[in-house]
Design an enzyme around this catalytic site. Sequence first.
Site, PDB file in Angstrom:
ATOM      1  N   CYS A 110     115.720 111.429  -1.013  1.00  0.00           N
ATOM      2  CA  CYS A 110     115.862 112.306   0.148  1.00  0.00           C
ATOM      3  C   CYS A 110     115.580 111.378   1.390  1.00  0.00           C
ATOM      4  O   CYS A 110     114.516 110.497   1.474  1.00  0.00           O
ATOM      5  CB  CYS A 110     114.702 113.162   0.347  1.00  0.00           C
ATOM      6  SG  CYS A 110     114.671 114.203   1.698  1.00  0.00           S
ATOM      7  N   CYS A 113     112.655 112.530   4.020  1.00  0.00           N
ATOM      8  CA  CYS A 113     111.368 112.934   3.995  1.00  0.00           C
ATOM      9  C   CYS A 113     111.202 112.604   2.337  1.00  0.00           C
ATOM     10  O   CYS A 113     111.328 111.491   1.784  1.00  0.00           O
ATOM     11  CB  CYS A 113     110.998 113.901   4.447  1.00  0.00           C
ATOM     12  SG  CYS A 113     112.043 115.515   4.204  1.00  0.00           S
ATOM     13  N   SER A 114     110.927 113.648   1.763  1.00  0.00           N
ATOM     14  CA  SER A 114     110.383 113.702   0.310  1.00  0.00           C
ATOM     15  C   SER A 114     111.261 115.004  -0.512  1.00  0.00           C
ATOM     16  O   SER A 114     110.476 115.267  -1.461  1.00  0.00           O
ATOM     17  CB  SER A 114     109.080 113.772   0.152  1.00  0.00           C
ATOM     18  OG  SER A 114     108.410 114.678   0.840  1.00  0.00           O
ATOM     19  N   CYS A 115     112.149 115.548   0.035  1.00  0.00           N
ATOM     20  CA  CYS A 115     112.920 116.751  -0.910  1.00  0.00           C
ATOM     21  C   CYS A 115     113.100 116.497  -2.137  1.00  0.00           C
ATOM     22  O   CYS A 115     113.659 115.225  -2.408  1.00  0.00           O
ATOM     23  CB  CYS A 115     113.888 117.248   0.036  1.00  0.00           C
ATOM     24  SG  CYS A 115     113.389 117.642   1.593  1.00  0.00           S
TER      25      CYS A 115
HETATM   26 FE    FE Z   1     112.816 115.541   2.471  1.00  0.00          FE
END
Ligand code: FE
Length: 210
Positions: A110, A113-115
């Site tokens: 991602c 971000c951190s999906c």
């Molecule tokens: Fe994300």
Amino acid sequence: MSENGHDHPHPGTGRTATPSTLRVRAMEKLLVEKGVLTEAEIQDRISYMDSRSPANGAKLVAKAWTDEAFKNRLLEDTKSATFELGMDASGPVEFIVVENTPEVHNLIVCTLCSCYPRAILGRPPDWYKSFEYRSRAVKEPRAVMREFGYEPPENVEVRVHDSTADIRYMVLPMRPEGTRGMGEEGLAELVSRDSLVGVSVPEAPSHFNA
Ligand code: FE
């Protein structure tokens, strides 16, 4: 009163007071005080996340390796396939399982971000959230994989999938050579979290290679 500021311990946290945990605790407290969330809702959410783990992904992969029809369902409709194995990945987020083949190796990131497919695999590892991984996975995926100890052969195309808030990916790795006699449970043990993100691949246990 316990150390978290109210009179029950938070499960699964074992929290030390880093700046980010302090910030989270303050936010949690504020959300409860303002009536946005209740303590019970927060606890439910924590239990929900704690019940997810890479073992779910490993189970899906092992089943796909041993059952072609299930594999097709997993690729076509991931949510209902996970439901078949008793997992609940319902919710508005879309899941896409991308299959590694002798021609294509998939890598998940991602960039924003951190999906991550949290509803299946739980929380992402810290390195997945790092700026370094997020930027380098796209620019130099082979170099990143090499650092994790794996690099696909030259002639294999590397496809990088950028996750979003709406679409989460999971890799279906290839079944390692020399695992013919193995059952689903044994196969699942070969599937690491890293191989579900694509930075590594499952390997046959050494006694099967002999
Ligand atoms: Fe994300």
